[in-house]
Structures are given as structure tokens and as C-alpha cells.
Design a protein around this motif. Structure first.
Motif, mmCIF file in Angstrom:
data_model
loop_
_atom_site.group_PDB
_atom_site.id
_atom_site.type_symbol
_atom_site.label_atom_id
_atom_site.label_comp_id
_atom_site.label_asym_id
_atom_site.label_seq_id
_atom_site.Cartn_x
_atom_site.Cartn_y
_atom_site.Cartn_z
ATOM 1 N N UNK A 38 1.656 3.666 11.609
ATOM 2 C CA UNK A 38 0.766 2.932 12.507
ATOM 3 C C UNK A 38 -0.295 2.183 11.722
ATOM 4 N N UNK A 39 -0.953 1.258 12.419
ATOM 5 C CA UNK A 39 -2.034 0.504 11.808
ATOM 6 C C UNK A 39 -3.373 1.153 12.098
ATOM 7 N N UNK A 40 -4.432 0.439 11.765
ATOM 8 C CA UNK A 40 -5.789 0.916 12.062
ATOM 9 C C UNK A 40 -6.664 -0.308 12.293
ATOM 10 N N UNK A 41 -7.984 -0.137 12.197
ATOM 11 C CA UNK A 41 -8.892 -1.252 12.482
ATOM 12 C C UNK A 41 -8.738 -2.392 11.475
ATOM 13 N N UNK A 42 -8.303 -2.066 10.247
ATOM 14 C CA UNK A 42 -8.076 -3.116 9.244
ATOM 15 C C UNK A 42 -6.681 -3.712 9.414
ATOM 16 N N UNK A 43 -5.670 -2.846 9.497
ATOM 17 C CA UNK A 43 -4.293 -3.301 9.730
ATOM 18 C C UNK A 43 -4.070 -3.400 11.239
ATOM 19 N N UNK A 44 -4.757 -4.331 11.852
ATOM 20 C CA UNK A 44 -4.722 -4.432 13.314
ATOM 21 C C UNK A 44 -3.676 -5.419 13.829
ATOM 22 N N UNK A 45 -2.886 -6.006 12.920
ATOM 23 C CA UNK A 45 -1.874 -6.969 13.347
ATOM 24 C C UNK A 45 -0.458 -6.547 12.928
ATOM 25 N N UNK A 46 -0.302 -5.293 12.516
ATOM 26 C CA UNK A 46 1.001 -4.873 11.972
ATOM 27 C C UNK A 46 1.951 -4.301 13.019
ATOM 28 N N UNK B 54 -4.329 8.387 8.540
ATOM 29 C CA UNK B 54 -4.028 7.778 9.826
ATOM 30 C C UNK B 54 -2.769 6.907 9.736
ATOM 31 N N UNK B 55 -2.667 6.120 8.666
ATOM 32 C CA UNK B 55 -1.539 5.200 8.534
ATOM 33 C C UNK B 55 -0.221 5.937 8.363
ATOM 34 N N UNK B 56 -0.219 6.948 7.493
ATOM 35 C CA UNK B 56 1.013 7.659 7.189
ATOM 36 C C UNK B 56 0.685 9.077 6.719
ATOM 37 N N UNK B 57 0.483 10.013 7.639
ATOM 38 C CA UNK B 57 0.097 11.381 7.258
ATOM 39 C C UNK B 57 1.127 12.084 6.380
ATOM 40 N N UNK B 58 2.376 11.631 6.431
ATOM 41 C CA UNK B 58 3.388 12.239 5.574
ATOM 42 C C UNK B 58 3.035 12.056 4.098
ATOM 43 N N UNK B 59 2.492 10.890 3.751
ATOM 44 C CA UNK B 59 2.072 10.659 2.367
ATOM 45 C C UNK B 59 0.961 11.625 1.964
ATOM 46 N N UNK B 60 0.071 11.913 2.901
ATOM 47 C CA UNK B 60 -1.069 12.790 2.607
ATOM 48 C C UNK B 60 -0.606 14.224 2.362
ATOM 49 N N UNK C 98 -5.790 10.389 -4.421
ATOM 50 C CA UNK C 98 -6.687 10.860 -3.358
ATOM 51 C C UNK C 98 -7.693 9.776 -2.984
ATOM 52 N N UNK C 99 -8.234 9.078 -4.001
ATOM 53 C CA UNK C 99 -9.153 7.969 -3.728
ATOM 54 C C UNK C 99 -8.444 6.848 -2.968
ATOM 55 N N UNK C 100 -7.218 6.564 -3.376
ATOM 56 C CA UNK C 100 -6.401 5.534 -2.728
ATOM 57 C C UNK C 100 -6.173 5.889 -1.261
ATOM 58 N N UNK C 101 -5.859 7.167 -1.021
ATOM 59 C CA UNK C 101 -5.610 7.635 0.348
ATOM 60 C C UNK C 101 -6.860 7.478 1.208
ATOM 61 N N UNK C 102 -8.009 7.769 0.624
ATOM 62 C CA UNK C 102 -9.266 7.642 1.376
ATOM 63 C C UNK C 102 -9.587 6.176 1.663
ATOM 64 N N UNK C 103 -9.461 5.316 0.652
ATOM 65 C CA UNK C 103 -9.792 3.896 0.814
ATOM 66 C C UNK C 103 -8.923 3.235 1.879
ATOM 67 N N UNK C 104 -7.648 3.589 1.897
ATOM 68 C CA UNK C 104 -6.733 2.937 2.832
ATOM 69 C C UNK C 104 -6.437 3.773 4.081
ATOM 70 N N UNK C 105 -7.251 4.801 4.329
ATOM 71 C CA UNK C 105 -7.115 5.565 5.565
ATOM 72 C C UNK C 105 -5.694 6.090 5.744
ATOM 73 N N UNK C 106 -5.118 6.608 4.635
ATOM 74 C CA UNK C 106 -3.719 7.008 4.623
ATOM 75 C C UNK C 106 -3.409 8.116 5.618
ATOM 76 N N UNK D 92 0.845 -1.198 0.000
ATOM 77 C CA UNK D 92 0.000 0.000 0.000
ATOM 78 C C UNK D 92 0.879 1.247 0.000
ATOM 79 N N UNK D 93 1.875 1.262 0.889
ATOM 80 C CA UNK D 93 2.769 2.420 0.958
ATOM 81 C C UNK D 93 3.555 2.598 -0.340
ATOM 82 N N UNK D 94 4.041 1.490 -0.892
ATOM 83 C CA UNK D 94 4.815 1.579 -2.132
ATOM 84 C C UNK D 94 3.936 2.043 -3.297
ATOM 85 N N UNK D 95 2.710 1.520 -3.367
ATOM 86 C CA UNK D 95 1.801 1.902 -4.456
ATOM 87 C C UNK D 95 1.465 3.384 -4.389
ATOM 88 N N UNK D 96 1.270 3.891 -3.185
ATOM 89 C CA UNK D 96 0.960 5.309 -3.035
ATOM 90 C C UNK D 96 2.135 6.168 -3.483
#
Length: 369
Positions: A306-314, A259-265, A249-257, A220-224
């Protein structure tokens, strides 16, 4: 870091064995006074006495000297963070000199050498002259080449190749980048899928799930990042650039970017603003710069993947990247203002009241920091 501490090791090991200084002296063939001086640090044993001393205590010569050429990963992470902070608060040459000392001391600790290569790659631009920058980049290339030749670790070698390629690109040697990485993308082989399936076959279901999440997280990070680069490369073609921006922008929204990595946003906001500014769509450019500033002064710091509710095991995977912040918080904040918000790409907005308000907001944030 462990320092050579021969005196205390001899004293401690002798007491553990329950022998006197006279008995140790008799075994080695020296006087009691010599042993006493060794234990108080007034003098050191002759190099020829190190093997019999180590054999007497049933330890290695490195253990006898209280020295290890290796560091634990936790110690490497701590050292990385400290050095990154030093680059922000100390003279550049002083930090580089400290790094050089560390490299000499742990020249065979290849994980540490890779982290030094990361530090140099992310801080070479702080050098005062172009000549110093290039010298540090060449030194980084040499470190990466040593890791590849000597470490025998496939994972370290792969990362070293990537950092060497980054340095070659900064040194304006694109052909060397192609020589290192090849002239076209390699077929994607998601190693994490195989590792996950292996854990699954062993009955380690939780570990299999964790591995698969970590693999997806990285992709996800690499694709963004790829989307950001496509946007940047197509700035001269508005239609293509805007399509890349919308998809990112759609990718960032779908994957909660955010929260995961605000630097990308914030990078997406900045590139989008540049795109719209270059095409004289001022309102959209200012709106994205407003989002950029809001994110910077909001919950961006302290920065951490960081992770989120979907990436809850990272979390275990991310824990291995405790030192993943490439630069200190101070350097990042200053870059947000000078390298991004006050980028010459926004010269056309300098007289706009809203743009001035955003600059002042960032400056106020930096003064408080």
C-alpha cells in the motif's frame, strides 16, 4: 474461465439472426434434427461444418465454440489467488494437477503462464520430496523459456527471465543464473523516468506524477531487499552486518516501511535478531524478536502492499498486483512461526523465558487464525 459451449452459442446466434432451425439446416446442408441436437448438446457438428457455421453467424470459430485461449488480467488475478489458497488447503499433487490442466487450456495466454511460474516458484518447497521439488522447478524453467520465445512481450520476457533465474538458483545452477542475467549488475536505467517525462510532454501531468511515484516505490522496495541481502551475506562479520542492519532500519523508518510493506520489516527484525544472537547479544536479539511477533500478530494481515501520504498516487500501480501475495495467509503464518521464529539460528534462546513467551504468543495467534 470460459468453457467450450457450442450448443448455446449456436442457439443464441440463430435466434439473434431470426432464422429457424430449418433455415440454418438448409444453409449448412444437414437435417433439422441435426441442428436441434447441436443446440441441445446431444451431439456436436462435424468439424467440417464449423467454418460455414462461423461464416453464417459472422464470428470466428473460437467465438462459435464459446472458447477463448486468453484470459483478462482480472480473471488471471482471481485464478492466482484461488490457486495460492488451494496450495494451503489441498494436497499438493491435486493443486499441481489442476495447474497442469489450466496450462494446457491456456497454453498461449502468456500472462497466465507467468503467474503460474510465480506460483510454482513460491510453492515448490511444499512438495513432499526433493525429487518433486526439482521436477516442478524444471517445469517452471520450461514455462519461462516458452514465454521468452513465444510471447513477443518485452515486459513479460523480462519477468520470465527473473523467475527462471530464481529457479536455477534453487536448482543449484549458479552459472545458468549468470548466463541469464550477466556476470555483473547492469547500469541502472529508470524507465519510469522516461515514461513520466513522456506523459509530462503530452500534458498528462497527473499521469506523469503517478508514474514517477510508482517507479520510486519499486526502487525503494528493491533497495530494501538489497540491504537485507547484504546483512545476510555478512553475518560472519559482525561490524559489517550491524552497519547493514542500522542502515536498513534507518531506511525503513525514512520510507515508512512498516506501513508500505510490513513483510520487509519482519524480515529485518528476524535477520537482526539472528545477527545479535550469533554474537551472544541476547537482549537485543530478544528485543527484535519481540518486535517481530508484535508486527505479525498486529496489523500484518490481511497483507497488502500500500501507499501512504507520500506515495499517494500509487494505487493504480498497486492495483495491477492484486495477486501479489506469493503464498496464502495460512502458509505465511506458519512460516512466520516455523521458518523464522523457530529457526535453528535461535537454538541458544530456547531455554530463555522471554523467547518461550514469544513462541507461545505466536502459537496462540495461529490457533485463533
Amino acid at each position: 474461465m470460459k468453457e467450450i459451449n457450442l450448443a448455446s452459442v449456436i442457439a443464441t446466434k440463430r435466434k439473434e439472426r431470426g432464422v429457424t432451425q430449418d433455415q440454418l439446416a438448409a444453409f449448412i446442408g444437414v437435417s433439422k434434427a441435426s441442428v436441434s441436437k447441436w443446440e441441445t448438446g446431444q451431439s456436436y457438428p462435424d468439424i467440417t461444418f464449423l467454418p460455414p457455421l462461423a461464416a453464417y453467424f459472422t464470428i470466428s470459430i473460437d467465438e462459435l465454440m464459446g472458447y477463448s485461449p486468453q484470459l483478462e488480467q482480472s480473471a488471471i488475478n482471481e485464478l492466482y489467488i484461488q490457486l495460492a489458497e488451494d496450495f494451503a488447503r489441498l494436497p499438493f499433487t491435486k493443486v499441481i494437477a489442476n495447474c497442469a490442466t489450466i496450462i494446457k487450456k491456456y497454453y498461449s495466454c502468456f500472462p497466465l503462464l507467468l503467474y503460474i511460474a510465480k506460483l510454482y516458484t513460491n510453492h515448490f518447497m511444499l512438495a513432499e520430496s526433493l525429487q518433486q521439488q526439482e521436477a516442478l522447478l524444471h517445469e517452471t524453467v520450461a514455462l519461462c523459456e516458452r514465454i521468452q520465445k513465444e510471447s513477443g512481450d518485452v515486459r513479460l520476457n523480462r519477468e520470465a527471465v527473473l523467475y527462471q533465474a530464481i529457479c536455477c538458483l534453487a536448482l543449484k545452477n549458479p552459472q545458468e543464473v549468470l548466463d541469464l542475467l550477466g556476470d555483473r549488475p547492469k547500469r541502472i536505467l529508470a524507465e519510469g523516468i522516461l515514461v513520466s517525462q513522456a506523459y509530462q510532454s503530452m500534458g498528462a501531468v497527473d499521469k506523469a506524477k503517478e508514474t514517477l511515484q510508482a517507479e520510486l516505490y519499486q526502487y525503494v522496495m528493491a533497495s530494501f531487499q538489497i540491504l537485507l541481502n547484504i546483512l545476510q551475506q555478512n553475518m560472519d562479520t559482525f561490524g559489517k552486518a550491524e552497519e547493514a542492519y542500522v542502515r536498513a532500519a534507518d531506511f525503513a523508518r525514512i520510507f515508512n516501511m512498516k506501513h508500505l510493506n510490513p513483510n520487509n520489516v519482519i524480515l529485518l527484525d528476524a535477520l537482526g535478531a539472528q545477527m545479535y544472537c550469533a554474537n551472544h547479544i541476547t537482549e537485543k536479539a530478544l528485543a527484535l524478536l519481540d518486535e517481530f511477533v508484535d508486527t505479525c500478530v498486529g496489523d500484518f494481515f490481511p497483507f497488502a502492499l500500500q501507499g501512504d501520504s507520500f506515495f499517494d498516487l500509487v494505487d493504480p500501480f498497486l492495483h495491477d498486483f492484486e495477486a501479489s501475495t506469493p503464498r496464502s495467509e495460512k502458509v505465511i503464518k506458519e512460516s512466520m512461526l516455523h521458518d523464522i521464529l523457530m529457526n535453528p539460528a535461535f537454538d541458544a534462546l530456547h531455554d530463555h523465558r522471554e523467547y518461550q513467551r514469544l513462541v507461545q504468543k505466536m502459537q496462540k495467534f495461529l490457533r485463533k487464525a
